[in-house]
Design a protein around this motif. Sequence first.
Motif, mmCIF file in Angstrom:
data_model
loop_
_atom_site.group_PDB
_atom_site.id
_atom_site.type_symbol
_atom_site.label_atom_id
_atom_site.label_comp_id
_atom_site.label_asym_id
_atom_site.label_seq_id
_atom_site.Cartn_x
_atom_site.Cartn_y
_atom_site.Cartn_z
ATOM 1 N N ALA A 1 0.837 -1.198 0.000
ATOM 2 C CA ALA A 1 0.000 0.000 0.000
ATOM 3 C C ALA A 1 0.875 1.253 0.000
ATOM 4 O O ALA A 1 2.091 1.173 0.195
ATOM 5 N N GLU A 2 0.256 2.378 -0.197
ATOM 6 C CA GLU A 2 0.952 3.667 -0.139
ATOM 7 C C GLU A 2 1.694 3.793 1.186
ATOM 8 O O GLU A 2 1.155 3.482 2.242
ATOM 9 N N GLY A 3 2.957 4.185 1.130
ATOM 10 C CA GLY A 3 3.751 4.376 2.338
ATOM 11 C C GLY A 3 4.427 3.124 2.863
ATOM 12 O O GLY A 3 5.218 3.204 3.794
ATOM 13 N N ALA A 4 4.133 1.962 2.296
ATOM 14 C CA ALA A 4 4.768 0.721 2.744
ATOM 15 C C ALA A 4 6.123 0.550 2.048
ATOM 16 O O ALA A 4 6.331 1.052 0.950
ATOM 17 N N VAL A 5 7.034 -0.158 2.700
ATOM 18 C CA VAL A 5 8.380 -0.381 2.167
ATOM 19 C C VAL A 5 8.720 -1.861 2.285
ATOM 20 O O VAL A 5 8.413 -2.500 3.297
ATOM 21 N N ALA A 6 9.358 -2.400 1.262
ATOM 22 C CA ALA A 6 9.871 -3.767 1.293
ATOM 23 C C ALA A 6 11.274 -3.756 0.696
ATOM 24 O O ALA A 6 11.549 -3.003 -0.237
ATOM 25 N N TYR B 1 14.713 -2.049 -3.478
ATOM 26 C CA TYR B 1 13.777 -1.408 -2.563
ATOM 27 C C TYR B 1 12.465 -1.193 -3.292
ATOM 28 O O TYR B 1 12.455 -0.716 -4.426
ATOM 29 N N TRP B 2 11.381 -1.570 -2.630
ATOM 30 C CA TRP B 2 10.053 -1.403 -3.205
ATOM 31 C C TRP B 2 9.283 -0.439 -2.300
ATOM 32 O O TRP B 2 9.237 -0.626 -1.095
ATOM 33 N N HIS B 3 8.697 0.586 -2.887
ATOM 34 C CA HIS B 3 7.876 1.543 -2.158
ATOM 35 C C HIS B 3 6.468 1.483 -2.720
ATOM 36 O O HIS B 3 6.283 1.460 -3.942
ATOM 37 N N GLY B 4 5.478 1.434 -1.807
ATOM 38 C CA GLY B 4 4.093 1.369 -2.239
ATOM 39 C C GLY B 4 3.593 2.705 -2.744
ATOM 40 O O GLY B 4 4.216 3.726 -2.489
ATOM 41 N N PRO B 5 2.530 2.693 -3.523
ATOM 42 C CA PRO B 5 1.779 1.504 -3.915
ATOM 43 C C PRO B 5 2.478 0.761 -5.055
ATOM 44 O O PRO B 5 2.997 1.367 -5.975
#
Length: 116
Positions: free
Chosen positions: A16-21, A77-81
């Motif tokens: 989702a928006e604001g999430a980080v993986a 690095y993955w940033h949502g959305p």
Amino acid sequence: MEPWHVDESLACFVLAEGAVAVEVPASWGAEVSTCLRSAGPLGPILAIPGPRLRWLFLARPDPEPGTRHVPPPDVRYWHGPRRIPAAESRWVVPPAGALPPVGAVRCAIRTVRRFW
């Protein structure tokens, strides 16, 4: 509700928006998780099969943008959305409790990579 979910119908992991993986090769994911655990909360980790097994560390974003960080070549690095392809994924560490800050994940990666 968590800021992510696995969508089995689309074979993807949805941030989702604001999430980080942070995605790392599984070959050094266990060392990163051990290093991270010693520093504080571990957070969820998802294993993603493919040509090379990858581990996806879920983290909370840094509160303020810091200096630009250049990850090692095998790290993404993955940033949502965002939708991340994740067919037949499984939880290495299931979601529960607090998330580590993404800075702590970066530090654990740097520590592990220093010894390679």
